[in-house]
Scaffold this motif. Sequence first.
Motif, PDB file in Angstrom:
ATOM      1  N   ALA A   6       0.846  -1.200   0.000  1.00 22.04           N
ATOM      2  CA  ALA A   6       0.000   0.000   0.000  1.00 22.04           C
ATOM      3  C   ALA A   6       0.880   1.248   0.000  1.00 22.04           C
ATOM      4  CB  ALA A   6      -0.914  -0.009   1.225  1.00 22.04           C
ATOM      5  N   ARG A   7       2.029   1.158   0.656  1.00 22.43           N
ATOM      6  CA  ARG A   7       2.905   2.325   0.737  1.00 22.43           C
ATOM      7  C   ARG A   7       3.478   2.643  -0.641  1.00 22.43           C
ATOM      8  NH1 ARG A   7       7.395   1.731   4.982  1.00 22.43           N
ATOM      9  NH2 ARG A   7       5.748   2.197   6.454  1.00 22.43           N
ATOM     10  N   PHE A   8       3.925   1.604  -1.348  1.00 20.97           N
ATOM     11  CA  PHE A   8       4.468   1.783  -2.694  1.00 20.97           C
ATOM     12  C   PHE A   8       3.398   2.409  -3.599  1.00 20.97           C
ATOM     13  CE2 PHE A   8       5.348  -0.260  -6.939  1.00 20.97           C
ATOM     14  CZ  PHE A   8       6.457   0.521  -7.221  1.00 20.97           C
ATOM     15  N   ALA A   9       2.151   1.935  -3.462  1.00 20.48           N
ATOM     16  CA  ALA A   9       1.060   2.471  -4.286  1.00 20.48           C
ATOM     17  C   ALA A   9       0.872   3.957  -4.023  1.00 20.48           C
ATOM     18  CB  ALA A   9      -0.227   1.713  -4.003  1.00 20.48           C
ATOM     19  N   LYS A  10       0.950   4.325  -2.737  1.00 23.17           N
ATOM     20  CA  LYS A  10       0.764   5.742  -2.394  1.00 23.17           C
ATOM     21  C   LYS A  10       1.904   6.580  -2.931  1.00 23.17           C
ATOM     22  CE  LYS A  10      -2.243   5.497   1.570  1.00 23.17           C
ATOM     23  NZ  LYS A  10      -2.119   4.892   2.894  1.00 23.17           N
ATOM     24  N   VAL A  11       3.124   6.055  -2.829  1.00 21.55           N
ATOM     25  CA  VAL A  11       4.288   6.790  -3.334  1.00 21.55           C
ATOM     26  C   VAL A  11       4.164   6.999  -4.846  1.00 21.55           C
ATOM     27  CG1 VAL A  11       6.775   6.653  -3.716  1.00 21.55           C
ATOM     28  CG2 VAL A  11       5.817   6.002  -1.506  1.00 21.55           C
ATOM     29  N   MET A  12       3.720   5.952  -5.534  1.00 22.53           N
ATOM     30  CA  MET A  12       3.683   6.015  -6.996  1.00 22.53           C
ATOM     31  C   MET A  12       2.511   6.826  -7.534  1.00 22.53           C
ATOM     32  SD  MET A  12       6.350   4.621  -7.814  1.00 22.53           S
ATOM     33  CE  MET A  12       6.196   4.651  -9.597  1.00 22.53           C
ATOM     34  N   ASP A  13       1.514   7.055  -6.697  1.00 25.15           N
ATOM     35  CA  ASP A  13       0.266   7.656  -7.169  1.00 25.15           C
ATOM     36  C   ASP A  13       0.440   8.915  -8.041  1.00 25.15           C
ATOM     37  OD1 ASP A  13      -2.676   7.739  -7.145  1.00 25.15           O
ATOM     38  OD2 ASP A  13      -2.329   9.604  -6.066  1.00 25.15           O
ATOM     39  N   PRO A  14       1.165   9.948  -7.587  1.00 31.12           N
ATOM     40  CA  PRO A  14       1.270  11.148  -8.436  1.00 31.12           C
ATOM     41  C   PRO A  14       1.952  10.870  -9.769  1.00 31.12           C
ATOM     42  CG  PRO A  14       2.737  11.287  -6.541  1.00 31.12           C
ATOM     43  CD  PRO A  14       1.854  10.114  -6.309  1.00 31.12           C
ATOM     44  N   TYR A  15       2.927   9.981  -9.774  1.00 31.03           N
ATOM     45  CA  TYR A  15       3.631   9.674 -11.024  1.00 31.03           C
ATOM     46  C   TYR A  15       2.695   8.992 -12.018  1.00 31.03           C
ATOM     47  CZ  TYR A  15       7.608  10.849  -8.211  1.00 31.03           C
ATOM     48  OH  TYR A  15       8.464  11.520  -7.412  1.00 31.03           O
ATOM     49  N   LEU A  16       1.857   8.085 -11.479  1.00 30.92           N
ATOM     50  CA  LEU A  16       0.900   7.413 -12.351  1.00 30.92           C
ATOM     51  C   LEU A  16      -0.091   8.405 -12.936  1.00 30.92           C
ATOM     52  CD1 LEU A  16       0.165   4.151 -10.347  1.00 30.92           C
ATOM     53  CD2 LEU A  16       1.237   4.330 -12.580  1.00 30.92           C
ATOM     54  N   VAL A  17      -0.530   9.346 -12.098  1.00 33.36           N
ATOM     55  CA  VAL A  17      -1.490  10.351 -12.574  1.00 33.36           C
ATOM     56  C   VAL A  17      -0.875  11.162 -13.714  1.00 33.36           C
ATOM     57  CG1 VAL A  17      -2.706  12.471 -11.952  1.00 33.36           C
ATOM     58  CG2 VAL A  17      -2.783  10.494 -10.430  1.00 33.36           C
ATOM     59  N   VAL A  18       0.347  11.642 -13.505  1.00 31.20           N
ATOM     60  CA  VAL A  18       1.006  12.458 -14.528  1.00 31.20           C
ATOM     61  C   VAL A  18       1.213  11.644 -15.800  1.00 31.20           C
ATOM     62  CG1 VAL A  18       3.158  13.610 -15.147  1.00 31.20           C
ATOM     63  CG2 VAL A  18       2.162  13.965 -12.891  1.00 31.20           C
ATOM     64  N   PHE A  19       1.694  10.437 -15.625  1.00 24.87           N
ATOM     65  CA  PHE A  19       2.015   9.597 -16.766  1.00 24.87           C
ATOM     66  C   PHE A  19       0.762   9.221 -17.543  1.00 24.87           C
ATOM     67  CE2 PHE A  19       4.583   5.918 -18.486  1.00 24.87           C
ATOM     68  CZ  PHE A  19       5.455   6.759 -19.147  1.00 24.87           C
ATOM     69  N   ASN A  20      -0.338   9.022 -16.796  1.00 23.97           N
ATOM     70  CA  ASN A  20      -1.586   8.655 -17.439  1.00 23.97           C
ATOM     71  C   ASN A  20      -2.159   9.836 -18.226  1.00 23.97           C
ATOM     72  OD1 ASN A  20      -3.854   7.029 -18.020  1.00 23.97           O
ATOM     73  ND2 ASN A  20      -4.992   8.047 -16.400  1.00 23.97           N
ATOM     74  N   ALA A  21      -2.043  11.033 -17.625  1.00 29.26           N
ATOM     75  CA  ALA A  21      -2.615  12.212 -18.270  1.00 29.26           C
ATOM     76  C   ALA A  21      -1.800  12.631 -19.487  1.00 29.26           C
ATOM     77  CB  ALA A  21      -2.687  13.361 -17.266  1.00 29.26           C
ATOM     78  N   MET A  22      -0.534  12.311 -19.469  1.00 32.66           N
ATOM     79  CA  MET A  22       0.359  12.748 -20.540  1.00 32.66           C
ATOM     80  C   MET A  22       0.037  12.050 -21.873  1.00 32.66           C
ATOM     81  SD  MET A  22       4.324  12.671 -20.239  1.00 32.66           S
ATOM     82  CE  MET A  22       5.338  13.333 -21.484  1.00 32.66           C
ATOM     83  N   PRO A  23       0.044  12.808 -22.983  1.00 32.88           N
ATOM     84  CA  PRO A  23      -0.116  12.130 -24.274  1.00 32.88           C
ATOM     85  C   PRO A  23       1.156  11.350 -24.595  1.00 32.88           C
ATOM     86  CG  PRO A  23       0.024  14.511 -24.560  1.00 32.88           C
ATOM     87  CD  PRO A  23       0.151  14.259 -23.107  1.00 32.88           C
ATOM     88  N   LYS A  24       1.029  10.032 -24.548  1.00 34.47           N
ATOM     89  CA  LYS A  24       2.224   9.177 -24.635  1.00 34.47           C
ATOM     90  C   LYS A  24       2.999   9.342 -25.956  1.00 34.47           C
ATOM     91  CE  LYS A  24      -0.305   7.153 -22.159  1.00 34.47           C
ATOM     92  NZ  LYS A  24      -1.246   7.708 -21.158  1.00 34.47           N
ATOM     93  N   VAL A  25       2.269   9.673 -27.038  1.00 38.80           N
ATOM     94  CA  VAL A  25       2.979   9.770 -28.321  1.00 38.80           C
ATOM     95  C   VAL A  25       3.992  10.917 -28.305  1.00 38.80           C
ATOM     96  CG1 VAL A  25       1.249   8.663 -29.766  1.00 38.80           C
ATOM     97  CG2 VAL A  25       1.085  11.107 -29.314  1.00 38.80           C
ATOM     98  N   ALA A  26       3.786  11.864 -27.378  1.00 42.39           N
ATOM     99  CA  ALA A  26       4.747  12.968 -27.265  1.00 42.39           C
ATOM    100  C   ALA A  26       6.124  12.470 -26.847  1.00 42.39           C
ATOM    101  CB  ALA A  26       4.226  13.994 -26.267  1.00 42.39           C
TER     102      ALA A  26
END
Lengths: 266, 265
Positions: A102-122
């Motif tokens: 659960a701790r790892f999930a919390k740590v990773m949360d903002p990175y996942l949000v940014v990465f998900n929102a980002m247009p990957k083809v960029a």
Amino acid sequence: MNDRQLFESYQRGLKREKKIILVWQLTILISFFALWEAASRFYWIDPLLFSSPSRVFQLIISRFANGTIFTHIQITLFETIIGFIIGTIGGILIATMLWSSARFAKVMDPYLVVFNAMPKVALGPILIVALGPGYLSIIAMGFIISVIVTTLVVFSAFNEVDPNYEKVLRSFGATRWQCFREAIFPAAMPAMISTLKVNVGLSWVGVIVGEYLVSKQGLGYLIIYGFQVFDFTLVMASLVIIAILAAIMYKLVEKLEKWLIKNRNI
Amino acid sequence: MSFLTLDHVSHHYFSKNNYTKALNNISMSVKEGEFIALLGPSGCGKSTLLSIMAGIIRHTEGKVLLQGDEVGESELDIGYMLQQDYLFPWKTIIDNVLLGPKINRNITEELKERAIKLLREVGLNNVTLKYPNELSGGMRQRVALVRTLINDPKILLLDEPFSALDYQTKLNLEDLVSDLLKTYHKTAILVTHDIGEAIAMSDRIFMMNTNPGSIAKIYDVPLELRNEIPFLSRRHPKYQILFDKIWNELEAKESEKKAVKIPNE
């Protein structure tokens, strides 16, 4: 009317409905191509830009006949399938890691949000610089575009599993890993399978964009090449082939889905 | 000698800005082979108490001893049955029943035979290769019972296992469970909010208070009722007497609560 006759008339109704739907589907398909052909012949649209179905099919047939299309199909299919598989498996693995701590999930949360929102083809140019202008960066595009969505969907599916299943297992003294294997993973199976379908489409996007950027072969390359030399018949032909292949792949995944749901206790 | 002992057990639930005391200073001792009912309104912490006995939740204060050992060390001593069957829908009935042995990696042919025998004993024939969704609610709860019994637990914890069933199925299952427990001489603790069920099935009834959960009163069920199967004990004259006594007590509690609340409003 007796029971048997009632049932038969119901069956006839079903068949009729099916026929009507099929007729409409064919009508749309045929009128689309007919309209396109007519528009091109009578110069309602510029045939140089929009080509025409007859020329597109001629090109496809000649390309198949002399065999030059097969390498392109092979390469694009290979890249897409590999991107799809490692994107899906990678996503499931990352979701498992997030679930395990659960701790790892919390740590990773903002990175996942940014990465998900980002247009990957960029990220395309960076991938090409890092992995070289070859298959590797194209596969990486297919992978990167599907992996984050998979991670998020599967992780939330893991978290939505009824905690009472875990309670049952814990009462038998199961470890966290055993809970995962016996309850969490199989219970999240339907969600994982539905990501397969989404990922088919996504890996096609990644691979075609990747081919736009670097490749010397593949269907995406044919599109960009046709565009550059102003051969729009080639562009349209590639599009038709991609549409057919993507549809076939989608149908196969659907078959796999049915099979997996039937046999998920294995 | 006491089989299960709770020694001044308390439990708190913590959240970011607050905490609640779910259980306050609970002590009890249960003899081997005894059937205890924990009776109380919803939210009195009876399920929490059961989870603590099962070693699933770790209590914040006090001691819970099963035959002198702290619980949570060997979970297989404890069988836990929940409100719903929670059979795993993707496993066959036999795989569901053998879940405990599978977790502990000791599935044997002998156990498989025992599973089939137990299934037959609860009235389920030829279901081993079926899936849970092919069975009715009552049948599924029986499978859940067999899944619990297969591990041969020393003590059975029953968390309202009959509450999701229709009345007829519930009465049948009460008889079956009570009969099985007597045959195998098991100790059991039943959580329920159904007064009738508590009287019909148990030897002693612990009535619980709410906020925080604590033991309000202990009733001994008359011997005549204990020796009957639940269905018949419900018709015994002494059943009604005890029922009324508990009913009045609960009513008195309700009005007491209201009386306390009024000044605040």
